[in-house]
Design a protein around this motif. Structure first.
Motif, PDB file in Angstrom:
ATOM      1  N   ILE A 293       0.807  -1.183   0.138  1.00 15.08           N
ATOM      2  CA  ILE A 293       0.141   0.074   0.130  1.00 15.08           C
ATOM      3  C   ILE A 293       0.782   1.203  -0.203  1.00 15.08           C
ATOM      4  O   ILE A 293       0.634   2.037  -0.877  1.00 15.08           O
ATOM      5  N   GLU A 294       1.922   1.169   0.658  1.00 10.61           N
ATOM      6  CA  GLU A 294       2.792   2.403   0.559  1.00 10.61           C
ATOM      7  C   GLU A 294       3.450   2.569  -0.472  1.00 10.61           C
ATOM      8  O   GLU A 294       3.551   3.864  -0.960  1.00 10.61           O
ATOM      9  N   MET A 295       3.880   1.514  -1.506  1.00  9.80           N
ATOM     10  CA  MET A 295       4.182   1.669  -2.521  1.00  9.80           C
ATOM     11  C   MET A 295       3.287   2.404  -3.680  1.00  9.80           C
ATOM     12  O   MET A 295       3.579   2.916  -4.543  1.00  9.80           O
ATOM     13  N   GLY A 296       2.017   2.009  -3.499  1.00  8.46           N
ATOM     14  CA  GLY A 296       0.806   2.504  -4.353  1.00  8.46           C
ATOM     15  C   GLY A 296       1.179   1.970  -5.744  1.00  8.46           C
ATOM     16  O   GLY A 296       1.223   0.822  -6.024  1.00  8.46           O
ATOM     17  N   ALA A 330       9.776  -6.962   1.562  1.00  8.35           N
ATOM     18  CA  ALA A 330       8.592  -6.743   0.672  1.00  8.35           C
ATOM     19  C   ALA A 330       8.662  -5.426  -0.154  1.00  8.35           C
ATOM     20  O   ALA A 330       8.208  -5.510  -1.320  1.00  8.35           O
ATOM     21  N   MET A 331       9.080  -4.428   0.349  1.00 12.48           N
ATOM     22  CA  MET A 331       9.319  -3.252  -0.274  1.00 12.48           C
ATOM     23  C   MET A 331      10.141  -3.164  -1.749  1.00 12.48           C
ATOM     24  O   MET A 331       9.980  -2.521  -2.413  1.00 12.48           O
ATOM     25  N   GLU A 366      18.481  -4.367   0.560  1.00 13.97           N
ATOM     26  CA  GLU A 366      18.918  -3.176  -0.270  1.00 13.97           C
ATOM     27  C   GLU A 366      19.590  -3.760  -1.685  1.00 13.97           C
ATOM     28  O   GLU A 366      19.956  -2.888  -2.574  1.00 13.97           O
ATOM     29  N   LEU A 367      20.429  -4.926  -1.627  1.00 12.25           N
ATOM     30  CA  LEU A 367      20.856  -5.551  -2.654  1.00 12.25           C
ATOM     31  C   LEU A 367      20.167  -5.888  -3.726  1.00 12.25           C
ATOM     32  O   LEU A 367      20.714  -5.547  -4.726  1.00 12.25           O
ATOM     33  N   LEU A 368      18.886  -5.770  -3.537  1.00 13.27           N
ATOM     34  CA  LEU A 368      17.919  -5.969  -4.809  1.00 13.27           C
ATOM     35  C   LEU A 368      17.797  -4.553  -5.480  1.00 13.27           C
ATOM     36  O   LEU A 368      17.096  -4.776  -6.642  1.00 13.27           O
ATOM     37  N   ARG A 369      18.310  -3.538  -4.989  1.00 12.49           N
ATOM     38  CA  ARG A 369      18.427  -2.295  -5.869  1.00 12.49           C
ATOM     39  C   ARG A 369      19.456  -2.355  -6.686  1.00 12.49           C
ATOM     40  O   ARG A 369      19.336  -1.516  -7.792  1.00 12.49           O
ATOM     41  N   ILE A 370      20.342  -3.118  -6.751  1.00 11.43           N
ATOM     42  CA  ILE A 370      21.488  -3.417  -7.915  1.00 11.43           C
ATOM     43  C   ILE A 370      20.901  -3.885  -9.228  1.00 11.43           C
ATOM     44  O   ILE A 370      20.104  -4.582  -9.320  1.00 11.43           O
ATOM     45  N   TYR A 371      21.442  -3.035 -10.118  1.00 11.99           N
ATOM     46  CA  TYR A 371      21.017  -3.243 -11.674  1.00 11.99           C
ATOM     47  C   TYR A 371      22.002  -4.108 -12.294  1.00 11.99           C
ATOM     48  O   TYR A 371      23.019  -3.771 -12.307  1.00 11.99           O
TER      49      TYR A 371
END
Length: 371
Positions: A293-296, A330-331, A366-371
């Motif tokens: 929900i926070e992500m919308g 989850a975020m 936060e490693l999931l932010r790596i592209y």
């Protein structure tokens, strides 16, 4: 959030220019497209992607509908697969095109051969902005995207007064960049263009309700006014209230973000049912849904949520440990803007083995932010 005020993407049946650019070049590109908008050109760029739609499909659809294609060429543009896909797709559709080189670049051989045949403007060579825009507007066929002078219907003037009563002037009084009157009038025109012409009681209540419920309602006029148009035109006040009451089951805030209202009650129920099916308990579901929900509008659709969750089976972990990771990350796991989570997981497993990779990711999602 962007600094300053930049134009809304055009949505309609008239000719417009599709803007293709690398996001790393935003600081250079946004002021140019803002200038084009103020000079009367209809433009669409990816800030106009509607909530609840597929990113790639939406971009492809707007290239198809566009009568003109403007590409901002830079080193980052050339390195971007998405940008090159857009450029190639416009070429395949034989769209009228102009290339704006915002810096000097060395093009790969094949690309250099293809782009050499296209009209281009090398912005970095001009001594003044005036010279650059004069040259840009001489590009062949670009004038098909220019708006004609408009007359303002009486209904828009009335709506303008309704919006102005929200006192945006006070909110933005310290920002000298913003022309409040133009901002309000442009937003009134947008509502008019999507069929909201009558200033009735329900419209007034919707504005008032969104204003009370949303922390960033006033910013939405500037940065994401398409959302406000969507709510005013397409959703009833009852539907807005149902969504808000459902959110409060999971989010302990009185006010929420405007983008949160894009999540329908049905979509939240889909999440709930799926998480129960895969044996999450109610407390875990509450934590995950609060993040969704926070992500919308950035929250993944249910099919992508399922695909991402199934990917966690790569770790060969128990359901309890899987659920622990889902709650904590989850975020990031279910953020539709992050497209490379599969590659990150595969890379961690390849480098560290399944057990250690799981622990690494659990300790540092936060490693999931790596592209």
């Amino acid at each position: 959030m962007k600094e300053g005020i930049y134009p809304r993407s055009y949505e309609g049946d008239e000719s417009y220019a599709f803007i293709s650019y690398a996001h790393k070049d935003s600081a250079t590109v946004w002021p140019i497209i803002d200038h084009m908008d103020k000079d009367g050109y209809r433009i669409w760029y990816d800030d106009g992607i509607r909530p609840g739609t597929e990113w790639d499909d939406n971009v492809a659809e707007h290239i198809q509908k566009a009568d003109y294609f403007v590409a901002f060429i830079s080193e980052d543009y050339i390195k971007s697969d998405n940008c090159r896909d857009e450029l190639n797709y416009a070429r395949d559709l034989n769209k009228a095109r102009v290339l704006i080189y915002i810096e000097k670049v060395e093009l790969p051989g094949g690309l250099a051969m293809r782009l050499r045949r296209l009209q281009s403007v090398r912005k970095y060579k001009f001594e003044s902005d005036e010279e650059f825009y004069e040259k840009l507007y001489q590009a062949e066929n670009i004038t098909i995207c220019k708006r004609q002078q408009e007359t303002i219907p009486a209904e828009i003037k009335e709506l303008y007064e309704q919006i102005k009563s929200l006192d945006l002037m006070k909110y933005y009084k310290y920002n000298t960049y913003i022309d409040i009157d133009k901002l309000l009038l442009d937003f009134s025109k947008e509502l008019y263009s999507v069929g909201v012409c009558e200033i009735n009681t329900e419209i007034k209540y919707k504005f008032r309700y969104l204003q009370m419920m949303c922390t960033d309602f006033k910013e939405a006029f500037v940065d994401r006014s398409g959302y406000v148009s969507f709510f005013v035109k397409d959703l009833s006040l009852v539907e807005l209230q149902k969504r808000y009451e459902t959110y409060l089951m999971y989010v302990s805030k009185y006010q929420i973000r405007i983008a949160t209202f894009t999540l329908s009650v049905d979509r939240i129920r889909e999440y709930e049912n799926y998480f129960r099916e895969i044996d999450l308990n109610e407390e875990q579901i509450k934590h995950i849904l609060a993040d969704l929900i926070e992500m919308g509008d950035y929250a993944k659709r249910i099919d992508k949520v399922k695909k991402t969750t199934e990917k966690l089976e790569c770790f060969n972990i128990s359901r309890n440990r899987r659920n622990q990771l889902m709650v904590k990350a989850a975020m990031l796991l279910y953020n539709d803007f992050l497209r490379k989570t599969d590659m990150v997981i595969d890379g961690l497993i390849e480098e560290n083995g399944k057990e250690k990779a799981y622990e690494i990711l659990l300790n540092d999602p936060e490693l999931l932010r790596i592209y």
